[in-house]
Design a protein around this motif. Structure first.
Motif: not given
Length: 549
Positions: A235-252
């Motif tokens: 279950g730890i694996l999906p949360s690791v990918s969020i580090a990449f997501a933060l580089l992609v998504i903008p702020e609201s």
């Protein structure tokens, strides 16, 4: 006032293949496109295109780029939801092996399974204030970090007490995640496809549940002191990918406007809208809503200088109606027993007559597949059919399945039906219940609770709804075994069926149709907003977006 899509395709040259792309498909009507997707040809000349075009020709703007970008942002923002789903799914099998390895009793089982929902309140309650302070984007990252810490502690836990410490951390992280994802997605999505995109967290929860069930089945053959630890570690694996997501998504963009960073908000809106004119229009709406939230001007919500929690604890009639809808639908999502089915499906199938652990875990995988498949169907339908029709189908279908499951288990316990028939009906009705849940109230409760509140209250009101969801989920999960022991498994599901019947009445009375409205326009449905009388007379299913003249 709207153009058939077939005519638009021919006038748009070779764009037919692009219309088949998933982000473009989501949220589109079968026959019509929004009126603001077409421009007179003289606008092309203004852009320096020169290229020909007769005076009355119509040009359709390309929408693939912005839709793909919003689609990607919605996917990345929903990754935390996989964590909640995985935890729910994997714990249904882990608990069988934890019981043997750590020698825990039935009460400890209920506490271990159900406490996550109560603990996640801490994350949900503080998540609203945190997201207002540091932003929606970084709250998503914080949720992943806290969950990772909790999952690591659970994986290495030598005792029940240490396992509970890890559960505490994981629950706080999940509380952050389930609150912020729908809010963030609702704030970046266009009105015409907001329902589809805001449903993404729910499909990722279901995907996580399915992965948890598969993990149970895949690792169940390992020794008892290892298998459940491996299941939790995955279950730890999906949360690791969020580090990449933060580089992609903008702020609201709405949060940026609240912080006085209008230029940054405009830059984000240019990425998530089709044209510069649409970006300007949305920015103006957001700024107007933000101004109304921070001034003391007369309005329909009373004193604007009150704090958010004061306004939520002593709400005006308009806000009270919103709270009844937003919190009520979150409660009904859980008290109809979905977490009992998901957490304790092996117990239910054992009661129906399935004997071996491998068969029990295989049956739960089938439940996971049904749940995930039908949430995908809901995402396609939610902006085409509307929120309310899907809620009717969902709640009525769940009521029927729960009643049938209760009857089947009752007859099976008294030997009135064969073992094979009892097992077949149990699997069919459990799969049917999760399917009806997933096509309606499962995703739509998050969509509705993230879009009905005004900007100044949205994050913390959504947090309040998430708290209600987690409290009722925990109450069901922590009491199910005890209730079954008191009134039997069939009696427990008869009670869930009765509650589900009440949810049909709640949907009819308190849930409005919000499909196709901007977030700023939805407020008028509850009696708020400046032009509420005019907007309330408009049938929401008739248009995708109001045309401002």
């Amino acid at each position: 006032m709207m153009l058939p899509s077939a005519e638009l395709s021919s006038s748009n040259g070779g764009g037919a293949s692009g219309l088949a792309a998933l982000p473009v498909f989501l949220g589109r009507k079968n026959k019509y496109v929004r009126m603001d997707d077409v421009l007179p040809s003289e606008h092309e000349g203004d852009d320096g295109g020169g290229g020909g075009g007769g005076g009355g020709a119509v040009h359709v703007r390309g929408r693939q780029s912005s839709r793909r970008y919003v689609f990607a942002c919605s996917v990345f923002a929903s990754l935390n939801s996989v964590l909640l789903g995985y935890d729910v799914g994997v714990m249904s099998g882990c608990i069988l092996f934890i019981q043997r390895d750590l020698h825990i009793n039935e009460v400890q089982q209920e506490v271990l399974v159900g406490c996550l929902s109560f603990i996640s309140l801490l994350g949900s309650l503080t998540g609203g204030r945190t997201s207002d302070a540091v932003g929606r984007k970084w709250t998503i990252g914080l949720a992943a970090v806290v969950f990772q810490a909790g999952a690591a502690v659970m994986t290495l836990a030598p005792s029940f007490q240490v396992l509970m410490v890890g559960r505490l951390l994981a629950g706080v992280g999940i509380g952050f995640g389930v609150m912020i994802a729908p809010v963030y997605i609702a704030e970046i999505s266009p009105a015409a496809s907001r329902g589809s995109f805001t449903s993404f967290p729910e499909i990722f929860i279901n995907l996580g549940i399915l992965l948890g069930y598969i993990s149970n089945y895949a690792f169940s053959g390992l020794p008892d002191h290892i298998n459940w630890r491996v299941m939790l570690a995955v279950g730890i694996l999906p949360s690791v990918s969020i580090a990449f997501a933060l580089l992609v998504i903008p702020e609201s963009p709405r949060w940026l406007v609240m912080q006085g960073r209008a230029d940054e908000a405009r830059a984000v809106l240019l990425r998530v809208t089709d044209t510069e004119d649409e970006a300007k229009e949305r920015l103006a709406e957001i700024e107007a809503a933000a101004a109304a939230a921070t001034t003391g001007a007369a309005g329909k919500h009373g004193d604007r200088n009150r704090t958010v929690w004061q306004e939520l604890s002593r709400p005006s009639p308009v806000i009270a109606r919103m709270l009844v809808t937003g919190v009520g639908i979150q409660c009904f999502q859980q008290i109809t027993g979905i977490d009992a089915l998901v957490y304790y499906s092996p117990t239910i199938f054992r009661d129906a007559g399935i004997a071996t652990e491998r068969q029990l875990l295989a049956a739960t995988v089938a439940v996971g597949f049904f749940k995930t498949a039908f949430i995908a169907l809901a995402i396609v339908l939610i902006d085409r059919v509307g929120r309310k029709p899907l809620l009717y189908v969902s709640t009525v279908g769940m009521t029927g399945c729960l009643a049938a499951l209760s009857a089947a288990l009752f007859l099976q316990a008294r030997g009135s039906v064969s073992r094979g028939a009892g097992v077949g009906v149990a699997i069919l009705t459990v799969c049917g219940d999760v399917a009806f849940f997933s096509v309606g109230i499962g995703p739509i409760c998050w969509v509705v609770s993230s879009e009905i509140f005004p900007l100044r209250l949205r994050s913390q009101a959504a947090a309040l709804g998430a708290v209600a969801n987690r409290v009722t989920s925990g109450a069901v999960a922590m009491s199910f075994l005890s209730v079954c022991r008191a009134i039997s498994v069939s009696g427990a599901f008869a009670a869930f069926a009765a509650i589900s019947a009440l949810s049909v009445l709640f949907v009819h009375r308190f849930v409005p149709e919000t499909s196709g409205k901007t977030l700023e326009q939805i407020e008028s449905l509850f009696g708020g907003g400046g032009d509420g009388d005019e907007l309330r007379e408009l049938e929401l299913g008739d248009v995708e977006q109001l045309v401002h003249k």
